[in-house]
Write a protein that holds these residues in place. Structure first.
Motif, PDB file in Angstrom:
ATOM      1  N   PRO A  62       0.829  -1.209   0.000  1.00 21.98           N
ATOM      2  CA  PRO A  62       0.000   0.000   0.000  1.00 21.98           C
ATOM      3  C   PRO A  62       0.868   1.264   0.000  1.00 21.98           C
ATOM      4  CG  PRO A  62      -0.728  -1.537   1.709  1.00 21.98           C
ATOM      5  CD  PRO A  62       0.525  -2.105   1.134  1.00 21.98           C
ATOM      6  N   PHE A  63       2.013   1.190   0.676  1.00 22.30           N
ATOM      7  CA  PHE A  63       2.989   2.293   0.707  1.00 22.30           C
ATOM      8  C   PHE A  63       4.252   1.708   1.324  1.00 22.30           C
ATOM      9  CE2 PHE A  63       0.514   2.154   4.537  1.00 22.30           C
ATOM     10  CZ  PHE A  63       1.427   2.345   5.558  1.00 22.30           C
ATOM     11  N   LEU A  64       5.393   2.382   1.155  1.00 20.47           N
ATOM     12  CA  LEU A  64       6.616   1.889   1.784  1.00 20.47           C
ATOM     13  C   LEU A  64       6.605   2.296   3.256  1.00 20.47           C
ATOM     14  CD1 LEU A  64       9.271   2.470  -0.992  1.00 20.47           C
ATOM     15  CD2 LEU A  64       8.468   0.284  -0.077  1.00 20.47           C
ATOM     16  N   SER A  89      -3.805  -3.243   4.364  1.00 20.76           N
ATOM     17  CA  SER A  89      -3.803  -2.896   5.783  1.00 20.76           C
ATOM     18  C   SER A  89      -2.898  -1.687   5.940  1.00 20.76           C
ATOM     19  CB  SER A  89      -3.314  -4.063   6.656  1.00 20.76           C
ATOM     20  OG  SER A  89      -2.037  -4.521   6.238  1.00 20.76           O
ATOM     21  N   ASP A  90      -3.055  -0.983   7.048  1.00 22.19           N
ATOM     22  CA  ASP A  90      -2.293   0.252   7.303  1.00 22.19           C
ATOM     23  C   ASP A  90      -2.234   0.426   8.812  1.00 22.19           C
ATOM     24  OD1 ASP A  90      -1.221   2.794   7.472  1.00 22.19           O
ATOM     25  OD2 ASP A  90      -2.960   3.808   6.602  1.00 22.19           O
ATOM     26  N   ILE A  91      -1.087   0.092   9.400  1.00 20.87           N
ATOM     27  CA  ILE A  91      -0.965  -0.019  10.857  1.00 20.87           C
ATOM     28  C   ILE A  91       0.176   0.877  11.328  1.00 20.87           C
ATOM     29  CG2 ILE A  91      -0.658  -1.675  12.761  1.00 20.87           C
ATOM     30  CD1 ILE A  91      -1.312  -3.931  10.767  1.00 20.87           C
ATOM     31  N   ILE A  96      -0.674   5.687  17.039  1.00 27.27           N
ATOM     32  CA  ILE A  96      -1.135   4.293  17.142  1.00 27.27           C
ATOM     33  C   ILE A  96      -2.311   4.142  16.192  1.00 27.27           C
ATOM     34  CG2 ILE A  96      -1.997   2.480  18.660  1.00 27.27           C
ATOM     35  CD1 ILE A  96      -0.728   4.054  21.011  1.00 27.27           C
ATOM     36  N   GLU A  97      -2.150   3.262  15.202  1.00 31.43           N
ATOM     37  CA  GLU A  97      -3.129   3.145  14.115  1.00 31.43           C
ATOM     38  C   GLU A  97      -3.669   1.722  14.019  1.00 31.43           C
ATOM     39  OE1 GLU A  97      -1.461   3.841  10.190  1.00 31.43           O
ATOM     40  OE2 GLU A  97      -3.451   4.198   9.346  1.00 31.43           O
ATOM     41  N   ASP A  98      -4.982   1.614  14.103  1.00 27.14           N
ATOM     42  CA  ASP A  98      -5.645   0.322  13.921  1.00 27.14           C
ATOM     43  C   ASP A  98      -6.585   0.384  12.739  1.00 27.14           C
ATOM     44  OD1 ASP A  98      -4.667  -1.387  16.013  1.00 27.14           O
ATOM     45  OD2 ASP A  98      -5.674  -0.076  17.447  1.00 27.14           O
TER      46      ASP A  98
HETATM   47 CO    CO Z   1      -0.529   4.450   8.336  1.00 23.44          CO
END
Ligand code: CO
Ligand code: CO
Length: 367
Positions: free
Chosen positions: A194-196, A236-238, A343-345
């Motif tokens: 999704p991104f580096l 996903s993006d955490i 903090i990312e959920d």
């Molecule tokens: Co993110």
């Protein structure tokens, strides 16, 4: 499934009297057809007219993929000479009866190249930006899509834990990022992440979108690690934050506040609530702790086939949340020149509140 999705598209377009829509390869194109085409300089356009057979303009050598597709798409192909493009566009537009019609386009996707070719091939057609109509289409995920997102979150989490075992104080941000990238691939992420990963240490972490650089992880740092995996096209993006050695009491306190804000945002993600309620809930916790001025971005963004998509969790968004919508909850505190923490959920809207697709602890990870 794709027939159903086309029906949904036409019903959304009906509301504003669109006759059809034009797409180039991207998330919506794949969502509607199941087809994956790489976007390069050659124009590829899908024309979907209500009551018409779908039409796809594409290079001859890529037409083979259409054989397994069930949507009965009619192809118009060209060779490697760009001089053929205008004529092929004209034939395709005539075949699908584009003249005098109103067609929807995606403003963030369709390029000037394709738009000009369409306009020249069919001057009487109105091509109108239709994000309001098209944005709602992919927002509520079905069970199959949520299962893919859950898997993308699981891959990312496993990769993170494997990376933690291999990093040490003194490594550069780039060395940590390369370890995480390797682990994402080993654990089964699609290669088009999704991104580096963002690895931002010490004062660098005060920039929410920092690129990994040459700074070395140093005792006393907080390190923001923001990463994601892709699985069968879903993201996903955490974000988790690491503490290197002994950290100052202020940093410990900030970490607790952000974890509390993250929790409050997730609880607010109930169906029937408005998007701004998620932002308000998370922001309230940080405001109350007198760090409000250091929480400088929205609380979250929609997540799915794209890493940023609607709905957006801002203080102004009055959109009603519906079951199956998926987005991030990612409050942070960024004190310029000093430290940053986030903090990312990843959350799915359910009747009773947000269901979390991510399960890593929200506390600081100690290295
Ligand atoms: Co993110
Ligand atoms: Co995010």
């Amino acid at each position: 499934m794709y027939e159903q999705r086309l029906k949904l598209l036409y019903s959304l377009l009906d509301q504003d009297h669109f006759d059809g829509a034009a797409f180039i390869p991207g998330a919506t194109f794949t969502y509607l057809t199941g087809l994956h085409y790489h976007l390069d300089e050659r124009p590829k356009v899908l024309l979907l007219g209500k009551g018409r057979r779908p039409v796809l303009i594409l290079p001859e050598f890529e037409a083979g993929k259409l054989k397994e597709n069930t949507l009965n798409i009619k192809s118009f192909t060209y060779g490697e000479n760009p001089d053929q493009w205008p004529q092929v566009f004209q034939q395709a537009c005539e075949s699908t009866g584009l003249a005098d019609k109103k067609y929807a386009i995606e403003p963030l996707q369709l390029r000037v190249r394709e738009l000009r070719l369409l306009e020249e091939a069919s001057p009487s057609t109105r091509f109108i930006s239709a994000s309001a109509q098209l944005d709602t289409m992919r927002m509520q995920k079905d069970d199959g899509e949520i299962a893919k997102m859950r898997k993308a979150a699981g891959i990312a989490q496993d990769a993170f834990l494997a990376m933690l075992a291999n990093i040490r104080v003194g490594m550069t941000e780039k060395e940590v990022a390369s370890e995480l990238v390797a682990q994402l691939l080993k654990h089964g992420s699609d290669p088009n992440f999704p991104f580096l990963p963002i690895i931002a240490s010490g004062p660098n972490a005060a920039n929410p979108h920092a690129n990994p650089g040459e700074r070395r992880l140093t005792s006393g740092d907080l390190v923001v690690v923001d990463w994601g995996a892709r699985y069968e096209g879903y993201c996903s993006d955490i974000t988790r934050t690491l503490a290197v050695g002994e950290i100052a009491p202020e940093l410990e306190m900030a970490a607790k506040i952000v974890a509390e804000a993250n929790k409050a945002g997730k609880v607010a993600a109930k169906s029937g609530a408005v998007a701004s309620a998620v932002d308000d809930a998370a922001r309230h916790v940080i405001d109350e702790a007198d760090y409000g001025q250091y929480f400088t971005h929205r609380t979250g963004h929609g997540l799915g086939m794209e890493v940023h998509e609607p709905p957006y969790m801002t203080g102004q968004n009055t959109m009603e949340l519906k079951t199956g919508m998926t987005f991030t909850v990612e409050p942070g505190i960024y004190v310029p020149g000093k430290f940053g923490i986030r903090i990312e959920d990843n959350v799915v809207v359910r009747e009773e509140g947000g269901e979390c697709l991510t399960s890593l602890p929200r506390d600081l990870f100690r290295i």
